[in-house]
Every structure is written in structure tokens, then in C-alpha cells.
Scaffold this motif. Structure first.
Motif, short mmCIF file in Angstrom:
data_model
loop_
_atom_site.label_atom_id
_atom_site.label_comp_id
_atom_site.label_asym_id
_atom_site.label_seq_id
_atom_site.Cartn_x
_atom_site.Cartn_y
_atom_site.Cartn_z
N PRO A 264 -9.60 -13.81 -27.07
CA PRO A 264 -9.61 -13.90 -25.59
C PRO A 264 -8.39 -14.33 -24.77
CG PRO A 264 -11.45 -14.55 -26.55
CD PRO A 264 -10.99 -14.13 -27.47
N ALA A 265 -7.45 -13.60 -24.17
CA ALA A 265 -6.34 -13.47 -23.79
C ALA A 265 -5.84 -13.64 -21.76
CB ALA A 265 -5.34 -12.58 -23.63
N ALA A 266 -7.28 -13.42 -21.54
CA ALA A 266 -7.24 -13.93 -19.92
C ALA A 266 -7.02 -14.65 -19.66
CB ALA A 266 -8.37 -13.07 -19.43
N ASP A 267 -7.52 -16.11 -19.87
CA ASP A 267 -6.92 -17.27 -19.07
C ASP A 267 -5.42 -17.45 -19.68
OD1 ASP A 267 -9.34 -17.63 -18.44
OD2 ASP A 267 -10.00 -19.35 -19.95
N ALA A 268 -4.53 -17.06 -20.49
CA ALA A 268 -3.01 -17.31 -20.63
C ALA A 268 -2.57 -16.03 -20.10
CB ALA A 268 -3.14 -16.58 -22.31
N ILE A 269 -3.16 -15.18 -19.59
CA ILE A 269 -2.49 -13.84 -19.02
C ILE A 269 -2.67 -14.36 -17.53
CG2 ILE A 269 -2.47 -11.46 -17.77
CD1 ILE A 269 -3.72 -11.22 -20.96
N GLU A 270 -3.32 -14.67 -17.08
CA GLU A 270 -3.83 -15.99 -15.58
C GLU A 270 -2.58 -16.82 -15.75
OE1 GLU A 270 -5.91 -17.69 -12.79
OE2 GLU A 270 -7.39 -16.90 -14.74
N PHE A 271 -1.76 -17.48 -16.74
CA PHE A 271 -1.30 -18.53 -16.36
C PHE A 271 -0.09 -18.06 -16.62
CE2 PHE A 271 1.39 -22.08 -19.09
CZ PHE A 271 1.57 -23.20 -18.09
N LEU A 272 0.00 -16.97 -17.40
CA LEU A 272 1.62 -16.77 -17.46
C LEU A 272 2.05 -16.04 -15.56
CD1 LEU A 272 4.42 -15.06 -19.07
CD2 LEU A 272 2.59 -13.19 -18.80
N GLU A 273 1.08 -15.67 -15.58
CA GLU A 273 1.88 -14.52 -14.02
C GLU A 273 1.34 -15.83 -12.91
OE1 GLU A 273 -1.89 -13.05 -13.06
OE2 GLU A 273 -1.39 -11.10 -14.56
N LEU A 274 0.79 -17.44 -13.34
CA LEU A 274 1.77 -18.45 -11.98
C LEU A 274 2.89 -19.05 -12.98
CD1 LEU A 274 0.37 -20.90 -10.29
CD2 LEU A 274 0.10 -22.32 -12.59
N VAL A 275 3.55 -19.04 -14.05
CA VAL A 275 4.57 -19.14 -13.85
C VAL A 275 5.33 -18.39 -14.01
CG1 VAL A 275 5.92 -19.91 -16.15
CG2 VAL A 275 3.95 -20.94 -16.04
N GLU A 276 5.31 -17.23 -14.05
CA GLU A 276 6.47 -16.22 -13.40
C GLU A 276 6.50 -16.23 -11.91
OE1 GLU A 276 5.37 -12.02 -16.05
OE2 GLU A 276 3.43 -12.60 -14.75
N SER A 277 5.27 -16.79 -10.78
CA SER A 277 5.39 -16.69 -9.37
C SER A 277 6.36 -17.71 -10.23
CB SER A 277 3.87 -16.60 -9.60
OG SER A 277 2.87 -15.65 -9.41
N MET A 278 6.57 -18.70 -10.47
CA MET A 278 6.35 -20.34 -9.87
C MET A 278 8.68 -19.98 -10.87
SD MET A 278 4.55 -22.86 -11.76
CE MET A 278 5.57 -24.03 -12.08
N GLN A 279 8.95 -18.93 -11.94
CA GLN A 279 9.82 -18.73 -11.98
C GLN A 279 10.27 -18.08 -10.89
OE1 GLN A 279 11.38 -20.18 -14.36
NE2 GLN A 279 13.27 -18.89 -14.34
N GLU A 280 10.48 -16.87 -10.10
CA GLU A 280 10.66 -16.00 -8.97
C GLU A 280 10.36 -17.42 -8.13
OE1 GLU A 280 8.17 -13.44 -7.11
OE2 GLU A 280 7.51 -12.89 -9.30
N LEU A 281 9.84 -18.37 -7.59
CA LEU A 281 10.76 -18.93 -6.71
C LEU A 281 11.90 -19.41 -7.22
CD1 LEU A 281 7.16 -20.56 -5.46
CD2 LEU A 281 8.98 -19.20 -4.07
N HIS A 282 11.47 -20.32 -8.17
CA HIS A 282 13.74 -21.46 -8.68
C HIS A 282 14.04 -20.50 -8.52
CE1 HIS A 282 11.10 -24.82 -9.75
NE2 HIS A 282 10.08 -24.03 -11.40
N GLU A 283 13.59 -18.77 -8.75
CA GLU A 283 15.69 -18.25 -9.16
C GLU A 283 15.79 -17.65 -7.65
OE1 GLU A 283 17.02 -16.18 -11.50
OE2 GLU A 283 15.68 -16.46 -12.96
#
Length: 72
Positions: free
Chosen positions: A37-56
Motif C-alpha cells: 500500500p502506498a496511499a499514505d505515502a502518496i498523501e504525504f508526498l502531496e503535503l510535502v509538494e504543497s509545502m515546497q510550493e510555498l517555500h518556492e
């Protein structure tokens, strides 16, 4: 803290965020290869991507501010 200090700090956040994104993508790929199962890991990836957008975005704004300051 000076503007230059802020820029360097945020550049560090951006670099670190890129590393975290790469690692999380590797973890997801491994889970998928193992058919786990990778759903939780994908959900976490989406969160980190959102944070990265804010940093950028933050870095972009700081660089624009520095450019305006240098032009004045």
C-alpha cells in the motif's frame, strides 16, 4: 535578520524540500514495486509538494524584493 540572511535561509528550505521530495518519490516507487500500500505515502508526498510550493513562492518573493532594493 537581513534580507540576504532570509534569502539564504529560504534557499536552504527549498534545497531540503527538493531532497525530501526525491526521497519520498523513491519510497513510493519501492512500495509500488513491492506491491505494498502506498496511499499514505502518496498523501504525504502531496503535503510535502504543497509545502515546497510555498517555500518556492517565498523565495521568489524575497528575490523580487532584493532585486527592487538593488535597483533603487
Amino acid at each position: 535578520m537581513t534580507l540576504a540572511d532570509d534569502i539564504e535561509m529560504v534557499r536552504g528550505h527549498v534545497r531540503l524540500g527538493r531532497q525530501h521530495l526525491a526521497l519520498q518519490r523513491e519510497r513510493i516507487a519501492k512500495l509500488q514495486r513491492l506491491e505494498l500500500p502506498a496511499a499514505d505515502a502518496i498523501e504525504f508526498l502531496e503535503l510535502v509538494e504543497s509545502m515546497q510550493e510555498l517555500h518556492e513562492l517565498h523565495l521568489s518573493r524575497l528575490l523580487e524584493k532584493a532585486a527592487r532594493h538593488d535597483a533603487a
